[in-house]
Design a protein around this motif. Structure first.
Motif, mmCIF file in Angstrom:
data_model
loop_
_atom_site.group_PDB
_atom_site.id
_atom_site.type_symbol
_atom_site.label_atom_id
_atom_site.label_comp_id
_atom_site.label_asym_id
_atom_site.label_seq_id
_atom_site.Cartn_x
_atom_site.Cartn_y
_atom_site.Cartn_z
ATOM 1 N N ASP A 57 11.081 2.028 -0.627
ATOM 2 C CA ASP A 57 12.467 1.968 -0.161
ATOM 3 C C ASP A 57 13.223 0.840 -0.863
ATOM 4 N N GLU A 58 13.068 0.798 -2.194
ATOM 5 C CA GLU A 58 13.748 -0.139 -3.093
ATOM 6 C C GLU A 58 13.323 -1.603 -2.923
ATOM 7 N N GLN A 59 12.276 -1.852 -2.167
ATOM 8 C CA GLN A 59 11.740 -3.200 -2.012
ATOM 9 C C GLN A 59 10.449 -3.311 -2.812
ATOM 10 N N GLN A 60 10.417 -4.264 -3.759
ATOM 11 C CA GLN A 60 9.213 -4.427 -4.566
ATOM 12 C C GLN A 60 8.081 -4.968 -3.709
ATOM 13 N N GLN A 61 6.917 -4.379 -3.887
ATOM 14 C CA GLN A 61 5.717 -4.818 -3.173
ATOM 15 C C GLN A 61 4.923 -5.712 -4.113
ATOM 16 N N VAL A 87 3.583 -2.829 4.518
ATOM 17 C CA VAL A 87 4.707 -1.992 4.121
ATOM 18 C C VAL A 87 5.223 -1.293 5.374
ATOM 19 N N SER A 88 6.506 -1.460 5.659
ATOM 20 C CA SER A 88 7.132 -0.772 6.788
ATOM 21 C C SER A 88 7.710 0.538 6.292
ATOM 22 N N MET A 127 8.125 4.369 -5.298
ATOM 23 C CA MET A 127 8.322 4.536 -6.733
ATOM 24 C C MET A 127 7.343 3.653 -7.494
ATOM 25 N N PHE A 128 6.672 4.266 -8.468
ATOM 26 C CA PHE A 128 5.832 3.539 -9.398
ATOM 27 C C PHE A 128 6.675 3.264 -10.631
ATOM 28 N N LEU A 129 6.729 2.011 -11.040
ATOM 29 C CA LEU A 129 7.446 1.642 -12.259
ATOM 30 C C LEU A 129 6.414 1.140 -13.251
ATOM 31 N N ARG A 130 6.127 1.973 -14.249
ATOM 32 C CA ARG A 130 5.109 1.617 -15.244
ATOM 33 C C ARG A 130 5.725 0.707 -16.285
#
Length: 141
Positions: free
Chosen positions: A111-115, A122-123, A131-134
């Motif tokens: 939800d647009e929050q980087q983990q 994670v809520s 989303m995975f950003l490679r």
């Protein structure tokens, strides 16, 4: 209450998605989970989907005219009938994804929050986005 997790992938600096978005049904009672557990569930679901697709490809099927047209447009008409046996060890797949995250090969956004860490909580909301950003390393560096 969470019901569906939408999963997408991007490559840094590219506009084309890494893969087609897909979704994973989640239990209604699931509202928070560690990133490690979430990634594990995603990988196990994809391993199972891979096994299902592999089994379907073993069958020879009759194609409809629209399936043939779609195949011609894509440049490949596929009727199945292959006996290619590909096995995937689910635990090895999970371990690889977790290690790649730890090594910084990709970022994860929920939800647009980087983990930032695998053990972060994670809520999840109804219809959350994962989303995975490679990341692509520089040539020679």
């Amino acid at each position: 209450m969470p019901s569906t997790l939408y999963i997408s992938g991007q490559i840094l600096g590219k506009t084309k998605p890494l893969f087609s978005e897909w979704c994973l049904p989640l239990p209604q009672t699931l509202t928070s989970i560690t990133l490690r557990e979430l990634l594990t569930q995603v990988v196990l679901a994809e391993v199972e989907a891979f096994r299902t697709r592999s089994e379907e490809r073993r069958l020879i099927k009759t194609l409809s005219p629209s399936e043939i047209r779609t195949g011609v447009e894509k440049g490949k008409i596929d009727m199945g009938g292959r006996d290619i046996v590909q096995t995937v060890d689910p635990q090895e797949a999970v371990d690889t994804v977790l290690q790649a995250f730890e090594d910084g090969f990709y970022f994860v956004f929920v939800d647009e929050q980087q983990q930032e860490t695998l053990d972060s909580i994670v809520s999840l909301k109804t219809d959350s986005q994962l989303m995975f950003l490679r990341l692509v390393p520089l040539v020679g560096g």
